[in-house]
Design an enzyme around this catalytic site. Structure first.
Site, mmCIF file in Angstrom:
data_model
loop_
_atom_site.group_PDB
_atom_site.id
_atom_site.type_symbol
_atom_site.label_atom_id
_atom_site.label_comp_id
_atom_site.label_asym_id
_atom_site.label_seq_id
_atom_site.Cartn_x
_atom_site.Cartn_y
_atom_site.Cartn_z
ATOM 1 N N SER A 7 101.533 48.133 37.416
ATOM 2 C CA SER A 7 100.634 49.454 36.980
ATOM 3 C C SER A 7 101.996 50.571 36.750
ATOM 4 C CB SER A 7 99.991 49.858 37.886
ATOM 5 O OG SER A 7 99.710 51.209 37.980
ATOM 6 N N HIS A 31 99.115 47.216 33.365
ATOM 7 C CA HIS A 31 98.253 47.977 33.390
ATOM 8 C C HIS A 31 98.507 49.618 33.432
ATOM 9 C CE1 HIS A 31 94.229 48.561 35.956
ATOM 10 N NE2 HIS A 31 95.061 49.599 36.687
ATOM 11 N N ASP A 33 96.955 53.384 33.796
ATOM 12 C CA ASP A 33 96.196 54.081 34.451
ATOM 13 C C ASP A 33 95.913 55.556 33.631
ATOM 14 O OD1 ASP A 33 95.274 52.652 36.786
ATOM 15 O OD2 ASP A 33 97.514 52.653 37.610
ATOM 16 N N MET A 35 94.077 58.833 33.916
ATOM 17 C CA MET A 35 93.297 59.575 34.727
ATOM 18 C C MET A 35 93.004 61.124 34.000
ATOM 19 S SD MET A 35 95.065 59.028 38.465
ATOM 20 C CE MET A 35 95.479 57.272 38.679
ATOM 21 N N HIS A 64 93.080 51.100 32.325
ATOM 22 C CA HIS A 64 92.142 51.577 33.445
ATOM 23 C C HIS A 64 91.527 52.710 33.222
ATOM 24 C CE1 HIS A 64 91.444 51.855 38.046
ATOM 25 N NE2 HIS A 64 90.340 52.023 37.424
ATOM 26 N N MET A 66 90.018 55.816 34.432
ATOM 27 C CA MET A 66 89.316 56.744 35.408
ATOM 28 C C MET A 66 88.923 57.982 34.989
ATOM 29 S SD MET A 66 92.127 55.601 38.431
ATOM 30 C CE MET A 66 93.009 54.968 37.188
ATOM 31 N N MET A 134 88.453 47.900 42.919
ATOM 32 C CA MET A 134 89.241 48.768 43.584
ATOM 33 C C MET A 134 89.530 48.626 45.263
ATOM 34 S SD MET A 134 90.570 50.681 40.960
ATOM 35 C CE MET A 134 91.664 51.510 42.132
ATOM 36 N N GLY A 139 93.021 57.356 42.018
ATOM 37 C CA GLY A 139 93.566 58.641 41.718
ATOM 38 C C GLY A 139 95.111 58.720 41.864
ATOM 39 N N PHE A 140 95.411 57.868 42.897
ATOM 40 C CA PHE A 140 96.856 57.852 43.115
ATOM 41 C C PHE A 140 97.597 56.468 43.571
ATOM 42 C CE2 PHE A 140 94.798 61.901 44.225
ATOM 43 C CZ PHE A 140 95.569 62.716 43.661
ATOM 44 N N GLY A 141 98.761 56.415 43.185
ATOM 45 C CA GLY A 141 99.588 55.212 43.555
ATOM 46 C C GLY A 141 100.229 55.534 44.936
ATOM 47 N N GLY A 142 100.417 53.980 45.605
ATOM 48 C CA GLY A 142 101.099 54.227 47.147
ATOM 49 C C GLY A 142 100.301 54.362 48.074
ATOM 50 N N ASP A 172 93.268 46.152 42.565
ATOM 51 C CA ASP A 172 94.078 47.265 41.989
ATOM 52 C C ASP A 172 94.007 48.227 43.321
ATOM 53 O OD1 ASP A 172 95.344 49.240 41.045
ATOM 54 O OD2 ASP A 172 93.857 49.894 39.392
ATOM 55 N N GLY A 174 97.227 49.210 46.363
ATOM 56 C CA GLY A 174 97.937 48.677 47.750
ATOM 57 C C GLY A 174 97.906 47.191 47.740
ATOM 58 N N GLY A 194 101.555 48.538 41.406
ATOM 59 C CA GLY A 194 102.331 49.874 41.108
ATOM 60 C C GLY A 194 103.775 50.309 41.715
ATOM 61 N N SER A 195 103.441 50.444 43.084
ATOM 62 C CA SER A 195 104.602 50.991 43.674
ATOM 63 C C SER A 195 105.009 49.707 44.198
ATOM 64 C CB SER A 195 104.107 51.967 45.068
ATOM 65 O OG SER A 195 102.992 51.318 45.627
HETATM 66 C C1 DX5 Z 1 95.231 53.750 41.402
HETATM 67 C C2 DX5 Z 1 95.620 53.182 40.234
HETATM 68 C C3 DX5 Z 1 96.124 52.016 40.449
HETATM 69 C C4 DX5 Z 1 97.499 52.563 41.084
HETATM 70 C C5 DX5 Z 1 97.937 51.365 42.016
HETATM 71 O O1 DX5 Z 1 94.021 54.810 41.185
HETATM 72 O O2 DX5 Z 1 94.319 52.740 39.704
HETATM 73 O O3 DX5 Z 1 96.355 51.314 39.334
HETATM 74 O O4 DX5 Z 1 98.811 52.611 40.126
HETATM 75 O O5 DX5 Z 1 99.206 51.704 42.792
HETATM 76 P P1 DX5 Z 1 99.595 51.029 44.036
HETATM 77 O O6 DX5 Z 1 99.995 49.523 43.547
HETATM 78 O O7 DX5 Z 1 100.794 51.917 44.249
HETATM 79 O O8 DX5 Z 1 98.451 51.075 45.230
HETATM 80 ZN ZN ZN Z 2 94.653 51.086 38.129
#
Ligand code: DX5
Ligand code: ZN
Length: 227
Positions: A7, A31, A33, A35, A64, A66, A134, A139-142, A172, A174, A194-195
């Protein structure tokens, strides 16, 4: 077969094409994202960035969305070079959105948030090319992986198989080496991360390790360490 979808949300947006190309040897999909600041409390990227990135990468772009109003943008994403677009079941109008995406030649995905019950996607399993469960609040990574979603992933896998449907099952949020096994055992076959990938010192190596961690939990558990 397992697919890894890094991501870009966790990549350095200032050097995005370099980040994507670095991870490309171990990426099956990319991927992206999107938003909108309404459906989720964050604002990221839109069709112009997808278009710019398209010139630098041949990867399958798994967008994706959102967004509260994805139908207004599906055509723009397609024109920009998206291969797949995934809309959220929570925004409604699902059947029409999936038809619209397919008519545009997109791989049509349907995403479901952690708190939304399986029953919301049940009527659309035969219309979607991909189901995205999900495993964090979008909304956020990590964020921390939500293990409470595992039964819904397993139920989705069971229903797809029972009905003989070939939709992809993607997870998707964590996803890392520690959580990959559980989602693969529940039936996921596309891992978005992502992270775990882009925050690593060596993203390509991190993607490879994630793949190995997931493959160990596939039926049969074959792992090709030499890959
Ligand atoms: C969250 C995104 C994810 C995000 C995942 O809203 O849809 O795609 O990038 O990030 P990690 O892998 O860090 O949870
Ligand atoms: Zn995503």
């Amino acid at each position: 077969m397992l697919r890894i979808a890094p991501s870009v949300l966790s990549a350095d947006f200032g050097t995005l094409s370099a980040a994507v190309n670095e991870v490309a040897p171990e990426a099956d999909w990319l991927h992206v994202d999107v938003m909108d600041g309404h459906f989720v409390p964050n604002l990221t990227i839109g069709p112009p960035v997808v278009q710019s990135l398209r010139a630098h990468s041949g990867l399958f772009f798994d967008c994706h969305l959102m967004m509260t109003n994805p139908g207004d943008f599906l055509e723009s994403f397609r024109r920009a070079g998206a291969d797949g677009c995934t809309v959220h079941v929570e925004v409604g109008d699902t059947a029409a959105l999936l038809v619209q995406a397919k008519e545009l030649g997109l791989h049509a995905g349907l995403a479901i948030n952690p708190e939304t019950p399986f029953e919301a996607i049940d009527p659309f399993l035969d219309q979607a090319d991909l189901i995205l469960c999900m495993t964090v609040h979008p909304g956020f990574g990590g964020q921390r992986f939500m293990a409470e979603v595992l039964p819904k992933i397993a139920r989705t896998r069971a229903e797809l198989d029972r009905r003989g449907l070939g939709a992809d099952l993607e997870v998707d949020g964590g996803i890392d080496e520690d959580t990959a096994g559980a989602v693969v055992r529940a039936g996921a076959r596309i891992l978005v991360a992502g992270s775990a990938i882009f925050s690593a010192d060596r993203p390509c190596e991190a993607a490879r390790r994630l793949r190995l961690a997931g493959e160990k939990s596939l039926p049969g558990g074959q792992v090709d360490e030499a890959k």
